[in-house]
Scaffold this active site. Sequence first.
Site, PDB file in Angstrom:
ATOM      1  N   ARG A 102       0.816  -1.214   0.000  1.00 56.40           N
ATOM      2  CA  ARG A 102       0.000   0.000   0.000  1.00 56.40           C
ATOM      3  C   ARG A 102       0.848   1.262   0.000  1.00 56.40           C
ATOM      4  O   ARG A 102       0.524   2.249  -0.672  1.00 56.40           O
ATOM      5  CB  ARG A 102      -0.948  -0.006   1.199  1.00 56.40           C
ATOM      6  CG  ARG A 102      -1.864   1.202   1.322  1.00 56.40           C
ATOM      7  CD  ARG A 102      -2.485   1.639   0.011  1.00 56.40           C
ATOM      8  NE  ARG A 102      -3.114   0.548  -0.727  1.00 56.40           N
ATOM      9  CZ  ARG A 102      -3.409   0.605  -2.015  1.00 56.40           C
ATOM     10  NH1 ARG A 102      -3.090   1.675  -2.727  1.00 56.40           N
ATOM     11  NH2 ARG A 102      -3.987  -0.417  -2.607  1.00 56.40           N
ATOM     12  N   LYS A 137       0.394  24.926  -2.558  1.00 60.13           N
ATOM     13  CA  LYS A 137      -0.794  24.228  -2.058  1.00 60.13           C
ATOM     14  C   LYS A 137      -0.564  22.719  -2.172  1.00 60.13           C
ATOM     15  O   LYS A 137      -1.087  22.041  -3.057  1.00 60.13           O
ATOM     16  CB  LYS A 137      -2.033  24.660  -2.836  1.00 60.13           C
ATOM     17  CG  LYS A 137      -2.377  26.131  -2.604  1.00 60.13           C
ATOM     18  CD  LYS A 137      -3.564  26.561  -3.437  1.00 60.13           C
ATOM     19  CE  LYS A 137      -3.870  28.039  -3.210  1.00 60.13           C
ATOM     20  NZ  LYS A 137      -4.986  28.517  -4.057  1.00 60.13           N
ATOM     21  N   LYS A 169       1.991  39.789  -1.233  1.00 57.66           N
ATOM     22  CA  LYS A 169       0.554  39.622  -1.429  1.00 57.66           C
ATOM     23  C   LYS A 169      -0.202  40.709  -0.666  1.00 57.66           C
ATOM     24  O   LYS A 169       0.388  41.542   0.021  1.00 57.66           O
ATOM     25  CB  LYS A 169       0.129  38.227  -0.979  1.00 57.66           C
ATOM     26  CG  LYS A 169       0.750  37.104  -1.807  1.00 57.66           C
ATOM     27  CD  LYS A 169       0.075  35.782  -1.502  1.00 57.66           C
ATOM     28  CE  LYS A 169       0.568  34.695  -2.430  1.00 57.66           C
ATOM     29  NZ  LYS A 169      -0.217  33.444  -2.274  1.00 57.66           N
ATOM     30  N   GLU A 200       1.896  40.520  -6.165  1.00 54.03           N
ATOM     31  CA  GLU A 200       0.537  40.162  -6.552  1.00 54.03           C
ATOM     32  C   GLU A 200      -0.280  41.432  -6.719  1.00 54.03           C
ATOM     33  O   GLU A 200      -0.284  42.292  -5.837  1.00 54.03           O
ATOM     34  CB  GLU A 200      -0.083  39.269  -5.475  1.00 54.03           C
ATOM     35  CG  GLU A 200      -1.538  38.898  -5.710  1.00 54.03           C
ATOM     36  CD  GLU A 200      -2.109  38.124  -4.536  1.00 54.03           C
ATOM     37  OE1 GLU A 200      -1.879  36.899  -4.469  1.00 54.03           O
ATOM     38  OE2 GLU A 200      -2.750  38.760  -3.674  1.00 54.03           O
ATOM     39  N   ASP A 221      -3.776  38.308 -10.036  1.00 55.22           N
ATOM     40  CA  ASP A 221      -4.613  37.467  -9.185  1.00 55.22           C
ATOM     41  C   ASP A 221      -6.095  37.661  -9.464  1.00 55.22           C
ATOM     42  O   ASP A 221      -6.633  38.756  -9.281  1.00 55.22           O
ATOM     43  CB  ASP A 221      -4.319  37.766  -7.710  1.00 55.22           C
ATOM     44  CG  ASP A 221      -5.050  36.812  -6.779  1.00 55.22           C
ATOM     45  OD1 ASP A 221      -5.007  35.591  -7.032  1.00 55.22           O
ATOM     46  OD2 ASP A 221      -5.662  37.297  -5.815  1.00 55.22           O
TER      47      ASP A 221
END
Length: 290
Positions: A102, A137, A169, A200, A221
């Site tokens: 597995r 992410k 950001k 951004e 963005d």
Amino acid sequence: MISDLPEIITRPLVQAALSEDLGRRGDVTSQAVIPADRMAAFSIVTRVPGVVCGLELARQSFALMNENLEFTAYKNDGDVIAAGTLLARVAGNARSILAAERTALNFLTHLSGIATTTHEIQKSIAYTGVQLTCTRKTIPNLRIVQKYAVRMGGGRNHRMGLDDAILIKDNHIALSGGDIITAVKQAKSYAGHLIAVEVEVDTLEQLRQVLDEGVSLVLLDNMSIEEMRTAVSWCKGRCQTEASGNLRPDTVVAAAETGVDFLAMGYLTHSARYLDIGLDYADNQNILKK
């Protein structure tokens, strides 16, 4: 079997995965029903077409369980394969093989899924010249191998971590005083000559301000397609452009056709499907002699 990831990086990941699955007593099912000295051979076969990735981690899974297991790979990471393709064979102690099964397949199916998704999307936008990149992410502690799978699928990596480059950001801007130009100047002063500065921007007005200040790259963005086209025309010859936000297989082509340089797509790592790969018992003693 080609992999550009050194074993010193991947081995702890495989060890942790095996330890999680084995728990405190190991594979009690195999111990209960399979003789300790039973030998067997298994084939690792794809059920569907795709791009294979993770063969070295599969090999390590079996090797760490039992160093005497014989693992033979017939394909390399990054190979485009058809359904029913034999990827590898593993032979030796049956209990050991099933105990590692597995873990080996989890790495293979997950990473091959990322590589396949990346390959399919990159192929769909190849005519535009735009490069597909992943994001941060990722699943905690699996970023290195997930981003490796993106490369095997023909994509590129964005930042590996927060220390790679400066990406300003909206929260950074708000917490540094609320002025995008001030944030950019502070970043450029801090960066030195080896750290890139990306900003951004959510609006064309923000982009205008940033271009006057000068940066390496702007991240557009959640802009509309029309806004992206305008942004690309403004940035041409001044800095590179990267689109992000709401990028999925059904929206990525329109974004690529705006002429941006890069598409930052979290979908590649957080939403890619697993590739169906199985471990099939080969009831044939001749395989054990190979």
